[in-house]
Design a protein around this motif. Structure first.
Motif, PDB file in Angstrom:
ATOM      1  N   ILE A 318      36.036  42.080  53.258  1.00 38.54           N
ATOM      2  CA  ILE A 318      37.295  41.695  52.604  1.00 38.54           C
ATOM      3  C   ILE A 318      38.106  42.948  52.275  1.00 38.54           C
ATOM      4  CG2 ILE A 318      38.281  40.603  50.520  1.00 38.54           C
ATOM      5  CD1 ILE A 318      35.769  38.802  50.489  1.00 38.54           C
ATOM      6  N   GLU A 319      39.378  42.895  52.604  1.00 39.23           N
ATOM      7  CA  GLU A 319      40.235  44.070  52.369  1.00 39.23           C
ATOM      8  C   GLU A 319      40.323  44.382  50.870  1.00 39.23           C
ATOM      9  OE1 GLU A 319      43.883  43.793  54.685  1.00 39.23           O
ATOM     10  OE2 GLU A 319      44.650  45.333  53.311  1.00 39.23           O
ATOM     11  N   VAL A 336      38.450  43.376  43.715  1.00 40.41           N
ATOM     12  CA  VAL A 336      39.234  43.305  44.954  1.00 40.41           C
ATOM     13  C   VAL A 336      40.656  43.772  44.654  1.00 40.41           C
ATOM     14  CG1 VAL A 336      39.987  41.845  46.873  1.00 40.41           C
ATOM     15  CG2 VAL A 336      37.875  41.294  45.640  1.00 40.41           C
ATOM     16  N   GLY A 337      41.036  44.885  45.312  1.00 39.58           N
ATOM     17  CA  GLY A 337      42.390  45.424  45.112  1.00 39.58           C
ATOM     18  C   GLY A 337      42.697  45.568  43.637  1.00 39.58           C
ATOM     19  N   ILE A 339      43.374  42.938  41.738  1.00 37.02           N
ATOM     20  CA  ILE A 339      43.236  41.614  41.108  1.00 37.02           C
ATOM     21  C   ILE A 339      42.342  41.732  39.868  1.00 37.02           C
ATOM     22  CG2 ILE A 339      42.554  39.206  41.430  1.00 37.02           C
ATOM     23  CD1 ILE A 339      42.897  39.644  44.447  1.00 37.02           C
ATOM     24  N   MET A 344      40.559  36.488  39.158  1.00 41.83           N
ATOM     25  CA  MET A 344      39.670  36.115  40.265  1.00 41.83           C
ATOM     26  C   MET A 344      38.709  35.012  39.809  1.00 41.83           C
ATOM     27  SD  MET A 344      38.728  36.606  43.369  1.00 41.83           S
ATOM     28  CE  MET A 344      39.189  38.206  44.026  1.00 41.83           C
ATOM     29  N   GLU A 396      38.809  35.352  49.474  1.00 42.06           N
ATOM     30  CA  GLU A 396      39.879  35.576  50.473  1.00 42.06           C
ATOM     31  C   GLU A 396      41.132  34.794  50.072  1.00 42.06           C
ATOM     32  OE1 GLU A 396      37.145  36.538  54.406  1.00 42.06           O
ATOM     33  OE2 GLU A 396      37.725  34.468  53.982  1.00 42.06           O
ATOM     34  N   SER A 399      42.775  36.555  47.270  1.00 47.56           N
ATOM     35  CA  SER A 399      43.433  37.775  47.770  1.00 47.56           C
ATOM     36  C   SER A 399      44.788  37.428  48.383  1.00 47.56           C
ATOM     37  CB  SER A 399      42.585  38.458  48.835  1.00 47.56           C
ATOM     38  OG  SER A 399      41.369  38.826  48.288  1.00 47.56           O
ATOM     39  N   ARG A 400      44.801  36.326  49.153  1.00 48.82           N
ATOM     40  CA  ARG A 400      46.079  35.920  49.773  1.00 48.82           C
ATOM     41  C   ARG A 400      47.106  35.566  48.701  1.00 48.82           C
ATOM     42  NH1 ARG A 400      42.677  33.405  53.490  1.00 48.82           N
ATOM     43  NH2 ARG A 400      42.921  31.371  52.504  1.00 48.82           N
ATOM     44  N   ALA A 403      48.499  38.674  47.268  1.00 51.58           N
ATOM     45  CA  ALA A 403      49.036  39.678  48.205  1.00 51.58           C
ATOM     46  C   ALA A 403      50.539  39.791  48.042  1.00 51.58           C
ATOM     47  CB  ALA A 403      48.683  39.308  49.617  1.00 51.58           C
TER      48      ALA A 403
END
Ligand code: PMP
Length: 403
Positions: A318-319, A336-337, A339, A344, A396, A399-400, A403
């Protein structure tokens, strides 16, 4: 090999849906769900033989006492203690550590003495020692972390001096899912004649525990993290230490005789079990450990290890994924990033996926990592690869959205 499909049928709570989605319970490091046999064991106490233990001459009291002492025997076997009287029942890991801080501390520690803890401890293995520090003037020394988020054993060796009196470390980090080399840690301490307390809250559900092999002086764990009810836990202590330590709580059961002038204390383990114990919880804890034994702790460990490694592999794709430490147990912590972990966690919750977010009662570790918290997924015997896939898909999706 575990038959997860069959195991899941033993856990009624897993059948439910959350927000119309099948429950994916990945918060096992906080607490595990309970198999029907454990739920039944506790119910059986109240429906068939409930009576206060130890003091009763009547039938029910004798049945309850025998069942409770049988559970102590089961715990002794499960952790490989030499004697049943080295198994003290407490409310959980937190109370077990507080007991040692209060009783070992009260008996053996004085101003200027040093206690070694580590940078990855849960608050329950930090705050009791700070409270003792404030009462007695002891000094806390902290084992630092390496760049890989493991304990720095070379630095640990250098912390010892003639004032070192006790080492207290966690077996498995509840944040990083990293297993510490506790046997080596204990060996080093013992070479300085210093006893060791191991916080086994996160290891007992996942690792074969053997006091004879580990040679820990104290070992604490919570029932609720190993498929037993809440409110019951264990302090293992070597007989020589428990005998030498002053009691923790005073009251019924822990005495041999009481007069206004003088009280003499009971023998082990009762000296440390003042008041009516949670005998229903103790009996159910015995059942939970029998349940683990019936599946095989090695099989459970292998299954959880497989899930953790699979989760790490999938998460890494996962990016923006940042996994903290190198988890080798049953939990993985990540961000994640940008977030926020709470965001999350909320999104995953709406997908029926239960994870833990935040500082995980390890604020000093969060400070060292330079983060406010993480998202933690943690596994148990009943989790599946499909649940890991659901987690990855959920992340995921989150994340979207961000984004
Ligand atoms: N130590 C560790 C490593 C833990 O993970 C926990 C529970 N999160 C505790 C201690 C405290 O356990 P309890 O709340 O059951 O007393």
């Amino acid at each position: 090999m575990l038959n997860t499909e069959e195991i899941r049928k033993e856990f009624p709570i897993l059948e439910q849906k959350v927000y119309g989605k099948p429950l994916v319970y990945l918060d096992n490091a906080a607490t595990t769900q309970k198999p029907q046999s454990v739920i039944d064991a506790q119910n059986e106490v109240y429906t068939t033989f409930n009576a206060n233990v130890h003091r009763g001459i009547h039938h029910l009291s004798q049945v309850a006492t025998e069942a409770m002492e049988q559970a102590r025997h089961t715990v002794r076997e499960f952790i490989g203690a030499a004697h049943s009287h080295e198994v003290v029942f407490t409310r959980g890991t937190t109370e077990s550590i507080n007991l040692v801080a209060s009783s070992f501390g009260g008996t053996f520690l004085k101003s200027g003495d040093e206690v070694i803890i580590s940078a990855m401890e849960h608050h329950s293995n930090i705050v009791p020692w700070q409270m003792l520090r404030d009462r007695t003037g002891i000094t806390l020394r902290i084992i630092p972390l390496t760049a890989e988020c493991t304990l720095d054993i070379d630095a640990y060796k250098k912390l010892f001096n003639e004032r070192t009196r006790l080492v207290c470390v966690t077996h498995v980090s509840n944040v990083l899912g990293v297993t510490n080399p506790v046997k080596e840690i204990i060996g080093i301490a013992h070479s300085h004649n210093v006893p060791v307390l191991i916080d086994g809250a996160q290891s007992t559900p996942h690792i074969k525990i053997d006091m004879q092999e580990l040679d820990a002086d104290f070992f604490a764990f919570s029932g609720h993290k190993v498929y037993a009810p809440t409110g019951i836990g264990v302090l293992y202590g070597k007989e020589k230490w428990l005998n030498a330590m002053q009691p923790y709580h005073g009251g019924g059961e822990m005495i041999k005789s009481v007069s206004f002038e003088k009280t003499t204390y009971n023998t082990l383990p009762y000296k440390f079990e003042a008041g009516t114990p949670d005998y229903a919880g103790i009996i159910a804890l015995g059942k939970a450990l029998e349940w683990v034994k019936s599946k095989g702790i090695e099989n459970i460990a292998a299954h959880e290890h497989m899930l953790t490694q699979y989760a790490v592999e999938q998460l890494q794709k996962i990016e923006g994924m940042r996994i903290f430490g190198k988890p080798d147990g049953a939990a993985v912590s990540f961000l994640v990033g940008n977030i926020h972990p709470a965001d999350m966690g909320t999104i995953l919750d709406h997908l029926g996926i239960a994870v833990r977010t935040g500082h995980h009662c390890a604020q000093p570790l969060m400070g060292i990592l330079g983060i406010p918290g993480t998202v933690r997924a943690s596994f148990a015997a009943y989790n599946t690869k499909e649940e890991v896939d659901a987690l990855v898909k959920g992340i995921e999706r989150a994340s979207r959205m961000f984004a």
